[in-house]
Scaffold this motif. Structure first.
Motif, PDB file in Angstrom:
ATOM      1  N   GLY A   1       0.784  -1.230   0.000  1.00 26.04           N
ATOM      2  CA  GLY A   1       0.000   0.000   0.000  1.00 26.04           C
ATOM      3  C   GLY A   1       0.812   1.273   0.000  1.00 26.04           C
ATOM      4  O   GLY A   1       0.258   2.373   0.056  1.00 26.04           O
ATOM      5  N   GLU A   2       2.125   1.163  -0.100  1.00 21.03           N
ATOM      6  CA  GLU A   2       2.963   2.361  -0.096  1.00 21.03           C
ATOM      7  C   GLU A   2       2.904   3.057  -1.453  1.00 21.03           C
ATOM      8  O   GLU A   2       2.934   2.407  -2.508  1.00 21.03           O
ATOM      9  CB  GLU A   2       4.404   1.981   0.245  1.00 21.03           C
ATOM     10  N   ASP A   3       2.863   4.361  -1.431  1.00 20.31           N
ATOM     11  CA  ASP A   3       2.858   5.167  -2.653  1.00 20.31           C
ATOM     12  C   ASP A   3       4.244   5.122  -3.275  1.00 20.31           C
ATOM     13  O   ASP A   3       5.252   5.353  -2.597  1.00 20.31           O
ATOM     14  CB  ASP A   3       2.467   6.607  -2.318  1.00 20.31           C
ATOM     15  N   VAL A   4       4.321   4.818  -4.584  1.00 21.76           N
ATOM     16  CA  VAL A   4       5.616   4.720  -5.241  1.00 21.76           C
ATOM     17  C   VAL A   4       6.371   6.039  -5.177  1.00 21.76           C
ATOM     18  O   VAL A   4       7.618   6.061  -5.226  1.00 21.76           O
ATOM     19  CB  VAL A   4       5.437   4.253  -6.703  1.00 21.76           C
TER      20      VAL A   4
ATOM     21  N   VAL B   1      14.487   8.411  -9.518  1.00 18.67           N
ATOM     22  CA  VAL B   1      13.165   9.008  -9.344  1.00 18.67           C
ATOM     23  C   VAL B   1      13.258  10.508  -9.620  1.00 18.67           C
ATOM     24  O   VAL B   1      14.352  11.090  -9.671  1.00 18.67           O
ATOM     25  CB  VAL B   1      12.614   8.772  -7.920  1.00 18.67           C
ATOM     26  N   ILE B   2      12.114  11.130  -9.783  1.00 19.08           N
ATOM     27  CA  ILE B   2      12.030  12.578  -9.982  1.00 19.08           C
ATOM     28  C   ILE B   2      11.542  13.226  -8.696  1.00 19.08           C
ATOM     29  O   ILE B   2      10.535  12.796  -8.118  1.00 19.08           O
ATOM     30  CB  ILE B   2      11.076  12.913 -11.153  1.00 19.08           C
TER      31      ILE B   2
ATOM     32  N   PRO C   1      16.763  15.617  -1.078  1.00 17.89           N
ATOM     33  CA  PRO C   1      16.451  15.243   0.300  1.00 17.89           C
ATOM     34  C   PRO C   1      17.227  16.098   1.291  1.00 17.89           C
ATOM     35  O   PRO C   1      18.418  16.375   1.102  1.00 17.89           O
ATOM     36  CB  PRO C   1      16.887  13.770   0.370  1.00 17.89           C
ATOM     37  N   ALA C   2      16.578  16.508   2.360  1.00 21.06           N
ATOM     38  CA  ALA C   2      17.159  17.475   3.300  1.00 21.06           C
ATOM     39  C   ALA C   2      18.375  16.931   4.044  1.00 21.06           C
ATOM     40  O   ALA C   2      19.280  17.688   4.395  1.00 21.06           O
ATOM     41  CB  ALA C   2      16.083  17.917   4.290  1.00 21.06           C
TER      42      ALA C   2
ATOM     43  N   THR D   1      12.135   6.751  -2.527  1.00 27.90           N
ATOM     44  CA  THR D   1      13.248   7.544  -3.057  1.00 27.90           C
ATOM     45  C   THR D   1      14.611   7.054  -2.608  1.00 27.90           C
ATOM     46  O   THR D   1      15.630   7.642  -2.984  1.00 27.90           O
ATOM     47  CB  THR D   1      13.084   9.012  -2.617  1.00 27.90           C
ATOM     48  N   ASP D   2      14.647   5.981  -1.812  1.00 29.32           N
ATOM     49  CA  ASP D   2      15.908   5.573  -1.182  1.00 29.32           C
ATOM     50  C   ASP D   2      16.357   4.168  -1.563  1.00 29.32           C
ATOM     51  O   ASP D   2      17.196   3.580  -0.892  1.00 29.32           O
ATOM     52  CB  ASP D   2      15.753   5.646   0.336  1.00 29.32           C
TER      53      ASP D   2
END
Length: 773
Positions: free
Chosen positions: A206-209, A220-221, A226-227, A213-214
């Motif tokens: 159920g995680e949003d693609v 990815v765009i 990342p902070a 990002t890791d």
């Protein structure tokens, strides 16, 4: 080497595992109904025909995902003029996986001279035109039209080598990352099983693609970096720092002989020591590359960006890359952690049918016929040849299968492949002789940034003992039902001469008449740019090859391959190569013009006309001659085929302009005959044809017997004795070769394809050796 990643065979299964294993992954709704499926969890769209074999990317990825419990469907070579074919299996529950296939669709469709090919070895009946140009973009667009909200995951060689802004040979310009043009959600590069399994399970949970990002091996765009990362700016060509501060010649000494004892008595004050994190820290730093907009208009800056990218290739110490495209950021994570031997055995031990899908009937698929009796024993290549994209796709660290897994596959071939005759066509991979070779120092391997382990010389930390390969060959010959084991993958001869026992084993048991070997060039300057060994290494290998062939009582021949028009190779260099060929009485019928495929170092040389293997500078830079334009590239190819009468007019003109007119004539030291010599040729010789009128697509020594399939020799005009042994099977010994596969498995092409051919022995892809035609 220890890692904290989850092995791909240790994930908890998805609930749909209850449906079991499909004999073939379904390609129609009827096949889904027969399996009891109401829908697919994942649908793979591919530009290749569906062959359920571990040398075909869609089969490997499909079976790996099936083993995780997912229901996987295949849409192979769909019609792309509308969205209907992309809706044939319905809407996937999780995502569409898009791949152009085992080969880059542009290399598959066009020759190195940008001429249209009319065949496709990955299509039934070798039919061309069954996949679109830039297939990843077209397929993604149609999937988005079919089901707008379904995530799209890109993979395969075409996407992998276009993950950053890249020079595109076919349009002669720098293009954006394919992720932007495809409007996909995430891109997987390299050997993608590890990333794909993680992405699939996270989407299923159920995680949003968009939050993924890791993951190593993905791009990815993002809206912004990342902070928690420190961004190291490499958007400009490096400039020298401040000059070293020179000591003041008039300064007085603070400690001398008279006050030395007093100074020693004074207590040393404690000082704060600040420890800086490693500049290779992959967890806290990322490297900013020049933006797409900058690279589009600055070829020297492109060479700089290519150099930086190639330095960040170690999966254990590489830093993430970030590149601005307009107002959005392209974030490329570090390369994926290589698979362990256990994981490699898992991937290759899945229940492949090992044949094309039954829907193709009796249609021949040339790529399958070429690899159906071959076995992939490893992945990766630490050779680092600048014209090849294998390292950029599969990495430098070798990923090995166990001997038990390989021998089991030999038995599967014996038992499952229709019409198996007892001959294994290849035991190999990107190279034949890197099996279980690697760095002997785990700490050095983890931090090394060298582009090659064997150039300019073999690293002292590299283990070059071929004992595991020799033992594997011997065990393979002992398998019941296996009569002959050939080696068709490329042999790195600079490695092989470090183990004469390996050469003896190869020559005695695994060469069938001809051994194709790829010195690539004869001139040191060009070889250095190629990152290939000098001709002295070739001569040493030739000496050992001939010695062990004689000891085995066999007449066997080396057939060298060369690249024409490689960046840095001048007209003078090519002429010297042609003279070397004539001196050694070689006639090359199969010639490879350099093919600038995305991401490889030689392509950066071609575009920038400078050397990215060294520090890139605007001033006093290392400029290169690059053969561009049809005439210049034709000339370089013609020099390799100096014996072809069709090339003589062009060569005469070039030799005169080069001040080499003395090489035209009938003397033994001349390269080509004088004008008018063509009149004495027969029509067949004028066409460059054989006695049957068919063009030979092989490099042939004119004094070698022509070994035919029945084991006899062609005696026409020579009266030479029969060649010893049985049917000749050319064994490749190119420096390496295969094209990376769709997910990082060797597929497609064993070594270098003929000018209009595609794959050879299993392979890895014709992004081929990323650089050949």
């Amino acid at each position: 080497m220890h890692t904290d990643v989850t092995p791909i065979n240790r994930y908890s299964k998805y609930w749909a595992e209850c449906y079991g294993t499909a004999p073939f992954l379904p390609t129609t709704r009827e096949e889904m109904d027969a399996l009891g499926w109401d829908s697919c969890d994942i649908i793979i769209v591919t530009g290749d025909a569906y062959v359920d074999h571990p040398s075909f990317g869609m089969a490997v990825i499909g079976r790996v995902l099936e083993a995780q419990g997912f229901r996987v469907g295949i849409i192979a070579q769909p019609k792309w003029d509308n969205k209907d074919a992309f809706m044939a299996l319905g809407k996937p529950n999780l995502y569409f996986g898009i791949t152009a296939g085992n080969m880059d669709s542009m290399i598959n469709r066009y020759t190195a001279d940008r001429k249209l090919r009319h065949d496709d070895a990955y299509t039934p009946n070798n039919e061309g035109g069954k996949r679109p140009d830039r297939a990843v973009l077209v397929y993604s667009q149609r999937c988005r039209e079919a089901y707008k909200d379904t995530p799209i995951v890109l993979g395969g060689i075409e996407a992998s080598l276009r993950r950053l802004a890249h020079y595109d040979y076919w349009s002669d310009k720098v293009r954006r990352s394919v992720l932007f043009d495809a409007k996909a959600d995430i891109l997987l590069f390299g050997n993608a099983e590890r990333a794909l399994v993680e992405v699939s399970h996270r989407i299923a949970a159920g995680e949003d693609v968009a939050t993924m990002t890791d993951i190593a091996g993905t791009a990815v765009i993002l809206k912004e970096a990342p902070a928690h990362y420190k961004i190291i700016d490499s958007t400009r060509i490096d400039k020298p720092g401040k000059a070293m501060v020179m000591p003041n010649p008039y300064a007085t000494e603070e400690v001398c002989e008279t006050n030395k004892s007093k100074a020693e008595e004074e207590p040393v004050k404690a000082q704060t020591v600040q420890i800086q994190p490693s500049r290779h820290d992959a967890f806290t730093s990322a490297v900013r590359l020049p933006s797409y907009e900058k690279l589009r208009n600055d070829r020297i800056l492109y060479a700089h960006a290519s150099r930086v990218m190639h330095l960040e290739a170690n999966p254990y110490s590489a830093r993430a890359l970030i590149q601005l495209h307009g107002d959005r950021e392209l974030w490329v994570n570090k390369p994926p952690i290589p698979l362990t031997t256990e994981e490699m055995d898992f991937v290759f031990g899945l229940p492949y049918a090992r044949v094309p899908h039954p829907a193709y009937g009796k249609a021949k698929i040339p790529a399958y016929d070429m690899i159906k009796t071959s076995v992939n024993i490893m992945r990766g290549c630490f050779g680092g040849c600048s014209f090849c994209s294998i390292t950029e796709h599969e990495g430098r660290i070798i990923q090995n299968r166990s001997q038990e897994s390989i021998l089991q596959e030999l038995e599967d071939i014996r038992d499952k492949v229709p019409g198996f005759t007892g001959t294994i066509s290849d035991l190999g991979g990107p190279t034949a002789n890197m099996y279980r070779l690697g760095c002997s120092d785990p700490r050095a391997e983890k931090n090394c940034r060298r582009p090659s382990c064997i150039f300019p010389k073999i690293c002292e930390k590299l283990d070059t003992d071929h004992k595991h390969t020799i033992d594997l060959y011997r065990k393979a010959r002992e398998v019941e039902g296996i009569n002959k084991v050939m080696i068709a993958s490329g042999v790195r001869y600079d490695l092989a001469i470090e183990s004469p026992e390996y050469i003896k084993e190869l020559v005695t048991h695994h060469v069938g008449g001809y051994l194709k070997i790829a010195p690539e060039h004869t001139e040191k300057g060009t070889l250095d740019l190629m990152m290939k060994p000098g001709m002295g290494t070739y001569d040493r290998f030739k000496e050992l090859f001939e010695k062990y062939s004689a000891e085995a009582g066999k007449k066997q021949y080396l057939i060298p391959y060369f690249i024409s028009a490689h960046p840095g190779s001048t007209d003078e260099d090519m002429l010297n190569l042609a003279l070397w060929l004539k001196k050694h009485d070689y006639q090359c019928d199969q010639v490879q013009n350099f093919y600038p495929s995305p991401m490889c170092n030689a392509t950066a040389m071609y575009h920038s006309e400078t050397n990215p293997l060294k520090r890139v500078k605007y001033k006093q830079r290392d400029d290169l001659f690059v053969a561009k334009g049809d005439r210049q590239r034709r000339l370089h190819k013609a020099l390799l085929r100096y014996h072809d009468p069709a090339n003589w007019p062009l060569l005469r003109e070039a030799l005169v302009s080069m001040g080499k007119k003395h090489l035209i004539g009938d003397r033994p030291d001349c390269l080509i005959p004088a004008e008018g010599s063509e009149a004495a040729l027969t029509p067949a010789k004028r066409r460059g044809s054989s006695r049957h009128g068919a063009k030979r697509f092989a490099t042939k020594h004119p004094n070698q017997p022509d070994i035919r399939k029945d084991g006899t020799t062609n005696r026409q005009g020579s009266g030479k004795p029969k060649a010893q042994g049985t049917k000749a099977q050319g064994t490749n010994a190119h420096g390496k070769g295969r094209n990376p596969s769709s997910q990082g498995k060797p597929q497609g092409n064993g070594q270098r394809p003929a000018p209009n051919a595609k794959p050879q022995s299993r392979g890895k892809p014709a992004a081929k050796r990323g650089a050949r035609a």
